[in-house]
Structures are given as C-alpha cells and as structure tokens.
Design a protein around this motif. Structure first.
Motif, mmCIF file in Angstrom:
data_model
loop_
_atom_site.group_PDB
_atom_site.id
_atom_site.type_symbol
_atom_site.label_atom_id
_atom_site.label_comp_id
_atom_site.label_asym_id
_atom_site.label_seq_id
_atom_site.Cartn_x
_atom_site.Cartn_y
_atom_site.Cartn_z
ATOM 1 N N LYS A 114 0.922 -1.182 -0.078
ATOM 2 C CA LYS A 114 0.030 -0.063 -0.012
ATOM 3 C C LYS A 114 0.762 1.107 -0.008
ATOM 4 O O LYS A 114 0.264 2.361 -0.177
ATOM 5 C CB LYS A 114 -0.923 0.055 1.190
ATOM 6 C CG LYS A 114 -1.819 -1.069 1.187
ATOM 7 C CD LYS A 114 -2.924 -0.927 2.314
ATOM 8 C CE LYS A 114 -3.831 -2.432 2.341
ATOM 9 N NZ LYS A 114 -4.507 -2.382 3.396
ATOM 10 N N LEU A 115 2.240 1.225 0.229
ATOM 11 C CA LEU A 115 2.932 2.261 0.161
ATOM 12 C C LEU A 115 3.254 2.908 -1.351
ATOM 13 O O LEU A 115 3.125 2.037 -2.266
ATOM 14 C CB LEU A 115 4.421 1.990 0.580
ATOM 15 C CG LEU A 115 4.648 1.400 2.161
ATOM 16 C CD1 LEU A 115 5.883 1.038 2.483
ATOM 17 C CD2 LEU A 115 4.002 2.732 3.093
ATOM 18 N N PRO A 116 3.453 4.255 -1.259
ATOM 19 C CA PRO A 116 3.537 4.561 -2.652
ATOM 20 C C PRO A 116 4.949 4.172 -3.381
ATOM 21 O O PRO A 116 5.945 3.654 -2.709
ATOM 22 C CB PRO A 116 3.472 5.928 -2.484
ATOM 23 C CG PRO A 116 3.869 6.471 -0.964
ATOM 24 C CD PRO A 116 3.480 5.263 -0.325
ATOM 25 N N SER A 117 4.895 3.810 -4.676
ATOM 26 C CA SER A 117 6.078 3.485 -5.574
ATOM 27 C C SER A 117 6.957 4.504 -5.384
ATOM 28 O O SER A 117 6.952 5.737 -5.189
ATOM 29 C CB SER A 117 5.690 3.009 -6.765
ATOM 30 O OG SER A 117 5.378 4.042 -7.616
ATOM 31 N N ARG A 118 8.173 4.357 -5.851
ATOM 32 C CA ARG A 118 9.144 5.328 -6.053
ATOM 33 C C ARG A 118 8.982 6.402 -6.963
ATOM 34 O O ARG A 118 9.151 7.475 -6.627
ATOM 35 C CB ARG A 118 10.690 4.689 -6.598
ATOM 36 C CG ARG A 118 11.799 5.303 -6.798
ATOM 37 C CD ARG A 118 13.018 4.583 -7.220
ATOM 38 N NE ARG A 118 14.257 5.048 -7.352
ATOM 39 C CZ ARG A 118 14.653 6.021 -8.252
ATOM 40 N NH1 ARG A 118 13.953 6.034 -9.366
ATOM 41 N NH2 ARG A 118 15.828 6.746 -7.937
ATOM 42 N N GLU A 119 8.259 6.071 -8.150
ATOM 43 C CA GLU A 119 7.809 6.942 -8.955
ATOM 44 C C GLU A 119 6.906 7.895 -8.427
ATOM 45 O O GLU A 119 7.004 9.255 -8.570
ATOM 46 C CB GLU A 119 7.163 6.467 -10.190
ATOM 47 C CG GLU A 119 8.528 5.761 -11.259
ATOM 48 C CD GLU A 119 8.758 4.558 -10.403
ATOM 49 O OE1 GLU A 119 8.127 3.803 -9.795
ATOM 50 O OE2 GLU A 119 9.923 3.984 -11.161
ATOM 51 N N GLU A 120 5.855 7.444 -7.538
ATOM 52 C CA GLU A 120 4.830 8.279 -7.237
ATOM 53 C C GLU A 120 5.653 9.143 -5.888
ATOM 54 O O GLU A 120 5.027 10.275 -5.748
ATOM 55 C CB GLU A 120 3.845 7.219 -6.251
ATOM 56 C CG GLU A 120 3.101 6.578 -7.359
ATOM 57 C CD GLU A 120 2.192 5.513 -6.492
ATOM 58 O OE1 GLU A 120 0.974 5.059 -7.322
ATOM 59 O OE2 GLU A 120 2.494 4.793 -5.565
ATOM 60 N N LEU A 121 6.482 8.634 -5.202
ATOM 61 C CA LEU A 121 7.187 9.539 -4.082
ATOM 62 C C LEU A 121 8.033 10.565 -4.675
ATOM 63 O O LEU A 121 7.835 11.701 -4.233
ATOM 64 C CB LEU A 121 7.978 8.700 -3.478
ATOM 65 C CG LEU A 121 7.461 7.759 -2.284
ATOM 66 C CD1 LEU A 121 8.551 6.894 -1.760
ATOM 67 C CD2 LEU A 121 6.761 8.554 -1.257
ATOM 68 N N ILE A 122 8.521 10.318 -5.945
ATOM 69 C CA ILE A 122 9.208 11.205 -6.698
ATOM 70 C C ILE A 122 8.498 12.490 -7.198
ATOM 71 O O ILE A 122 8.464 13.541 -6.883
ATOM 72 C CB ILE A 122 10.258 10.617 -7.950
ATOM 73 C CG1 ILE A 122 11.214 9.993 -7.109
ATOM 74 C CG2 ILE A 122 10.420 11.983 -8.739
ATOM 75 C CD1 ILE A 122 12.072 9.092 -8.242
ATOM 76 N N GLY A 123 7.126 12.094 -7.807
ATOM 77 C CA GLY A 123 6.170 12.682 -7.968
ATOM 78 C C GLY A 123 5.602 13.746 -7.024
ATOM 79 O O GLY A 123 5.296 15.079 -7.039
ATOM 80 N N MET A 124 5.377 13.035 -5.906
ATOM 81 C CA MET A 124 4.911 13.974 -4.767
ATOM 82 C C MET A 124 5.862 15.091 -4.192
ATOM 83 O O MET A 124 5.396 16.156 -3.884
ATOM 84 C CB MET A 124 4.632 13.047 -3.506
ATOM 85 C CG MET A 124 3.192 12.009 -3.500
ATOM 86 S SD MET A 124 3.240 10.595 -2.688
ATOM 87 C CE MET A 124 3.180 11.284 -0.947
ATOM 88 N N VAL A 125 7.126 14.467 -4.131
ATOM 89 C CA VAL A 125 8.132 15.567 -3.629
ATOM 90 C C VAL A 125 8.356 16.754 -4.834
ATOM 91 O O VAL A 125 8.331 17.982 -4.307
ATOM 92 C CB VAL A 125 9.700 14.810 -3.401
ATOM 93 C CG1 VAL A 125 10.449 15.731 -3.346
ATOM 94 C CG2 VAL A 125 9.604 14.028 -2.428
ATOM 95 N N ALA A 126 8.304 16.350 -6.169
ATOM 96 C CA ALA A 126 8.438 17.368 -6.956
ATOM 97 C C ALA A 126 7.257 18.262 -6.759
ATOM 98 O O ALA A 126 7.353 19.629 -7.037
ATOM 99 C CB ALA A 126 8.419 16.644 -8.372
ATOM 100 N N GLN A 127 5.972 17.817 -6.742
ATOM 101 C CA GLN A 127 4.851 18.460 -6.593
ATOM 102 C C GLN A 127 4.767 19.539 -5.239
ATOM 103 O O GLN A 127 4.857 20.415 -5.607
ATOM 104 C CB GLN A 127 3.518 17.752 -6.737
ATOM 105 C CG GLN A 127 2.460 18.482 -6.310
ATOM 106 C CD GLN A 127 1.223 17.517 -6.325
ATOM 107 O OE1 GLN A 127 1.129 16.426 -6.191
ATOM 108 N NE2 GLN A 127 -0.105 18.016 -6.623
ATOM 109 N N ARG A 128 5.395 18.886 -4.363
ATOM 110 C CA ARG A 128 5.623 19.742 -3.119
ATOM 111 C C ARG A 128 6.354 20.812 -3.249
ATOM 112 O O ARG A 128 6.243 22.054 -2.887
ATOM 113 C CB ARG A 128 5.811 18.997 -2.083
ATOM 114 C CG ARG A 128 5.609 19.734 -0.635
ATOM 115 C CD ARG A 128 5.328 18.837 0.265
ATOM 116 N NE ARG A 128 3.796 18.405 0.602
ATOM 117 C CZ ARG A 128 3.559 17.566 1.583
ATOM 118 N NH1 ARG A 128 4.317 17.242 2.409
ATOM 119 N NH2 ARG A 128 2.444 17.012 1.304
#
Length: 182
Positions: free
Chosen positions: A136-150
């Motif tokens: 259920k944890l976000p994937s690496r790509e999802e985490l990178i997207g979240m950090v970039a968005q932030r």
C-alpha cells in the motif's frame, strides 16, 4: 542432470544445487524486497500473466526448491523467513521495495491458486499482512512525483510572497511620491 529412480523426474547434481543456492542468495542480497507465495494449482497461463505484470514493474518471479532457498538464507539477517518455505513456493523480487509486493498482492486478490505467505525487506521479515501493508506504500515514482509537486508548490508560494511584498512596497512609494508632489 540425473534422472531420479523413484520420481522419474530429473534431479540436480551437487554442482547444480550449489549454483542454484548461489543464484538464490544473490537474489536475496540484491533485492529491495522479496515476497514468498504459494502457487499451488496455478495454470501456466496464470503464471505467465503474473510474470508479465511483474516484468512491467521491473520485478521478477521464480519457483525455488525450499531446501535450497533455506540454505541460501543461512547466516543472513532475514534467516527467519526460512519457515515460510513449505509447500510449492515462488519468490517475487525487485530492486525497489514496493514493486514486487504491489503486483503480487494485487494478483493474489483475484487468484484462488496464488497466496502470499510473507516476505522480507532488509532485516525485517513480514507475514502476509506485513506484505499487504508494504504493497500500500507509494512506489518510487509516486514518491518522486509527490516531492516534485511539493517543491514546485513551495517555490510558487515563495515567488508569490516576494511579488506581493514588492507590490506593497511599490504602492507605498507611489503614496509617498503623491504626498511629496502635493
């Protein structure tokens, strides 16, 4: 390969077994996470489908001999995972920590012949519910997207604040100019 007299199936000689243990040990050491699952009753088409889904996410699956997998686990921090090697077991793994659990848990939801037994990540050994939680944890790509968005959101906020301070300052200067001119 030697043919077994009792089973009628080919059996590995000692050097082949040693090579298999080495390969399995390398998989265990080089993976972000490893998922163990029982695959009893799976058709070739189902296994092929699972392999394709794992490959899309950069993960792999392999059927292993339990005894050889237990030998490959000896002396490793996750040696306790050896208890899960009973019955027909396949291991799914990937370099990252999330891909293999995500795909296998999703596949197990729709399959009656594929069941997650557990797995490990680093020094941690997980039961079935631990692997489900890991999936259920976000994937690496999802985490990178979240950090970039932030980061982009914060950068635009900084720019807006700088602009608003500048416009307030220019407004104050205009008022002072008008008072001085009057």
């Amino acid at each position: 390969m030697v043919w077994g007299s009792l089973t009628g199936r080919p059996q590995m000689d000692r050097s082949q077994k040693e090579e298999q243990v080495k390969e399995i040990s390398e998989i265990f050491d080089g993976s972000g996470s490893v998922v163990m699952a029982e695959y009893s009753g799976m058709t070739v088409a189902e296994m092929t489908d699972l392999r394709a889904k794992l490959r899309e996410q950069g993960a792999s699956i392999r059927v292993v001999k339990n005894r050889l997998a237990k030998i490959a686990l000896k002396g490793k921090p996750f040696e306790a995972a050896g208890d899960m090697f009973t019955g027909p077991v396949a291991i799914a793994w990937a370099e990252d920590m999330i891909s293999a659990p995500k795909v296998t848990v999703e596949f197990a939801k729709d399959s009656k012949s594929f069941a997650i037994k557990g797995g490990f990540m680093g020094d941690e050994v997980f039961d079935t519910s631990g692997i489900v939680d890991l999936s259920k944890l976000p994937s690496r790509e999802e985490l990178i997207g979240m950090v970039a968005q932030r980061l982009l959101g914060q950068a635009s906020q900084v720019a807006q604040r700088l602009m608003s301070q500048g416009s307030a300052l220019s407004g104050a200067i205009k008022v002072i100019e008008e008072k001085a001119a009057a």
